[in-house]
Scaffold this active site. Structure first.
Site, PDB file in Angstrom:
ATOM      1  N   ASN A   8      -0.137  12.566 -17.240  1.00 14.06           N
ATOM      2  CA  ASN A   8       0.354  13.068 -18.526  1.00 14.06           C
ATOM      3  C   ASN A   8       1.350  14.215 -18.273  1.00 14.06           C
ATOM      4  O   ASN A   8       0.989  15.214 -17.628  1.00 14.06           O
ATOM      5  CB  ASN A   8      -0.849  13.547 -19.352  1.00 14.06           C
ATOM      6  N   HIS A  11       3.127  18.764 -20.443  1.00 12.67           N
ATOM      7  CA  HIS A  11       3.348  20.190 -20.182  1.00 12.67           C
ATOM      8  C   HIS A  11       4.605  20.482 -19.356  1.00 12.67           C
ATOM      9  O   HIS A  11       4.986  21.637 -19.198  1.00 12.67           O
ATOM     10  CB  HIS A  11       2.081  20.833 -19.635  1.00 12.67           C
ATOM     11  N   HIS A  44       2.379  12.491 -25.138  1.00  7.92           N
ATOM     12  CA  HIS A  44       1.819  12.593 -26.493  1.00  7.92           C
ATOM     13  C   HIS A  44       2.927  13.105 -27.407  1.00  7.92           C
ATOM     14  O   HIS A  44       3.358  14.248 -27.277  1.00  7.92           O
ATOM     15  CB  HIS A  44       0.631  13.569 -26.454  1.00  7.92           C
ATOM     16  N   ARG A  46       3.491  14.554 -30.458  1.00  5.08           N
ATOM     17  CA  ARG A  46       2.735  15.196 -31.547  1.00  5.08           C
ATOM     18  C   ARG A  46       3.577  15.271 -32.810  1.00  5.08           C
ATOM     19  O   ARG A  46       4.804  15.331 -32.737  1.00  5.08           O
ATOM     20  CB  ARG A  46       2.323  16.610 -31.121  1.00  5.08           C
ATOM     21  N   ARG A  50       5.561  19.727 -30.443  1.00  6.60           N
ATOM     22  CA  ARG A  50       5.478  21.000 -29.711  1.00  6.60           C
ATOM     23  C   ARG A  50       5.834  20.858 -28.230  1.00  6.60           C
ATOM     24  O   ARG A  50       6.175  21.820 -27.578  1.00  6.60           O
ATOM     25  CB  ARG A  50       4.096  21.632 -29.864  1.00  6.60           C
ATOM     26  N   GLU A  71       0.560   8.491 -26.430  1.00  7.75           N
ATOM     27  CA  GLU A  71      -0.540   8.998 -27.262  1.00  7.75           C
ATOM     28  C   GLU A  71       0.044   9.376 -28.614  1.00  7.75           C
ATOM     29  O   GLU A  71       1.084  10.049 -28.675  1.00  7.75           O
ATOM     30  CB  GLU A  71      -1.164  10.238 -26.626  1.00  7.75           C
ATOM     31  N   THR A 102      -6.121  18.230 -27.773  1.00  7.31           N
ATOM     32  CA  THR A 102      -6.929  17.261 -28.523  1.00  7.31           C
ATOM     33  C   THR A 102      -8.409  17.558 -28.268  1.00  7.31           C
ATOM     34  O   THR A 102      -8.964  17.198 -27.239  1.00  7.31           O
ATOM     35  CB  THR A 102      -6.560  15.823 -28.090  1.00  7.31           C
ATOM     36  N   GLU A 152     -10.797   5.251 -24.533  1.00  3.92           N
ATOM     37  CA  GLU A 152     -10.676   6.362 -23.590  1.00  3.92           C
ATOM     38  C   GLU A 152     -11.765   7.365 -23.968  1.00  3.92           C
ATOM     39  O   GLU A 152     -11.783   7.891 -25.093  1.00  3.92           O
ATOM     40  CB  GLU A 152      -9.287   7.008 -23.659  1.00  3.92           C
ATOM     41  N   HIS A 193      -9.246  14.071 -20.283  1.00  4.18           N
ATOM     42  CA  HIS A 193      -9.232  15.396 -20.903  1.00  4.18           C
ATOM     43  C   HIS A 193      -9.959  16.434 -20.052  1.00  4.18           C
ATOM     44  O   HIS A 193     -11.143  16.279 -19.747  1.00  4.18           O
ATOM     45  CB  HIS A 193      -9.804  15.440 -22.321  1.00  4.18           C
ATOM     46  N   GLY A 215      -3.473  15.496 -17.203  1.00  4.47           N
ATOM     47  CA  GLY A 215      -2.209  16.176 -17.450  1.00  4.47           C
ATOM     48  C   GLY A 215      -2.161  17.608 -16.994  1.00  4.47           C
ATOM     49  O   GLY A 215      -1.564  17.939 -15.961  1.00  4.47           O
ATOM     50  N   HIS A 216      -2.813  18.483 -17.743  1.00  4.53           N
ATOM     51  CA  HIS A 216      -2.652  19.922 -17.537  1.00  4.53           C
ATOM     52  C   HIS A 216      -2.913  20.340 -16.096  1.00  4.53           C
ATOM     53  O   HIS A 216      -2.132  21.098 -15.502  1.00  4.53           O
ATOM     54  CB  HIS A 216      -3.584  20.676 -18.505  1.00  4.53           C
TER      55      HIS A 216
HETATM   56  N1  PXP Z   1      -6.220  11.817 -22.642  1.00  4.15           N
HETATM   57  C1  PXP Z   1      -5.924  12.094 -23.927  1.00  4.15           C
HETATM   58  C2  PXP Z   1      -6.176  11.041 -24.943  1.00  4.15           C
HETATM   59  C3  PXP Z   1      -5.364  13.335 -24.284  1.00  4.15           C
HETATM   60  O1  PXP Z   1      -5.087  13.590 -25.583  1.00  4.15           O
HETATM   61  C4  PXP Z   1      -5.086  14.269 -23.284  1.00  4.15           C
HETATM   62  C5  PXP Z   1      -4.450  15.577 -23.650  1.00  4.15           C
HETATM   63  O2  PXP Z   1      -3.164  15.380 -24.120  1.00  4.15           O
HETATM   64  C6  PXP Z   1      -5.380  13.929 -21.953  1.00  4.15           C
HETATM   65  C7  PXP Z   1      -5.974  12.697 -21.668  1.00  4.15           C
HETATM   66  C8  PXP Z   1      -5.071  14.843 -20.820  1.00  4.15           C
HETATM   67  O3  PXP Z   1      -5.798  16.021 -20.910  1.00  4.15           O
HETATM   68  P1  PXP Z   1      -5.507  17.188 -19.898  1.00  4.15           P
HETATM   69  O4  PXP Z   1      -4.119  17.659 -20.138  1.00  4.15           O
HETATM   70  O5  PXP Z   1      -6.549  18.202 -20.217  1.00  4.15           O
HETATM   71  O6  PXP Z   1      -5.665  16.617 -18.505  1.00  4.15           O
END
Ligand code: PXP
Length: 240
Positions: A8, A11, A44, A46, A50, A71, A102, A152, A193, A215-216
């Protein structure tokens, strides 16, 4: 067989937008991440734009060799955008403008009719649809009834426990039972997540999970060690 890794890159856009200029460029990062072993790229879009914006989606979705997971919230505006750009996959997520990320899975009962319509349309366009849900058997069952292809499972709660070195076994069992149940219904199981190396290692023991979306942590870790090393490290963990 390895668990697939969806990277993801939201960021990257967050950092770019902090200056309102063009650097770092999500499209370039998507290409690099794919060349380093990401199995797909997740963005994503949004409603408040953002981080990822419409132009990012247009550019990234035009590179057909990179599997793209979009997403999005379930509403007619986003559905129109998805049909226009035809990502390979869509993961429907709940969206609140005031949230930082999320925070939980979809409220499937409340949004049943809206979700049904969205999934029906996406299925018609051969876009693989996933629902971002809390790990409960009830939500897995409803996802199947809604005709989603994948679920998911939200891993935010277990990730927090693991990061704080707290007891996580009950969360793990819950996710494992849901994953098993989902697979038995013919749903493909994904998870995501708040994950890092440690969470990924623990959750990779659940053999029903076929894909992680992270992602993060990947973007944060890349600042220190680089994208290539970070993706390679995850790929090692996800081999089983
Ligand atoms: N999966 C979904 C459906 C999400 O909404 C997110 C956050 O955008 C992630 C995975 C990834 O989360 P993280 O950035 O905490 O790894």
């Amino acid at each position: 067989m390895s668990i697939r890794l969806g990277v993801n890159i939201d960021h990257v856009a967050t950092i770019r937008n902090a200056r309102g200029e063009k650097h770092p460029d999500p499209l370039s990062v998507a290409k690099k991440a794919f060349s380093y072993g990401a199995d797909s790229i997740t963005i994503h879009l949004r409603e408040d734009r953002r981080h990822i914006n419409d132009k990012d989606l247009k550019l990234i979705s035009s590179i057909k060799s990179i599997p793209l997971n979009l997403e999005m919230a379930s509403n007619s505006q986003m559905l129109k955008i998805a049909i226009k750009h035809k990502p390979n996959f869509v993961c429907i997520v709940p969206e609140k403008r005031t949230e930082i990320t999320t925070e939980g899975g979809l409220n499937l009962k409340k949004n049943n009719n809206k979700l049904k319509k969205t999934i029906l349309t996406l299925n018609k366009y051969n876009i693989r649809t996933s629902l971002f849900i809390n790990p409960t058997k009830q939500d897995v069952k409803i996802s199947k009834l809604l005709n989603a292809k994948c679920v998911e499972l939200h891993t935010g709660a277990i990730s927090n426990k693991i990061k704080k070195n707290k007891e996580y076994i009950n969360y793990f069992k819950k996710i494992k039972n849901c994953a098993k149940f989902a697979k038995s219904l013919g749903l493909e199981v994904h998870a995501g997540h708040g994950m890092d190396y440690k969470t990924a290692k623990i959750l990779s023991k659940i053999k029903e999970i076929q894909e992680f979306n992270i992602g993060h942590f990947i973007i944060g870790e890349s600042i220190i060690f680089g994208l290539k090393k970070t993706i390679n490290q995850f790929k090692k963990i996800l081999k089983r």
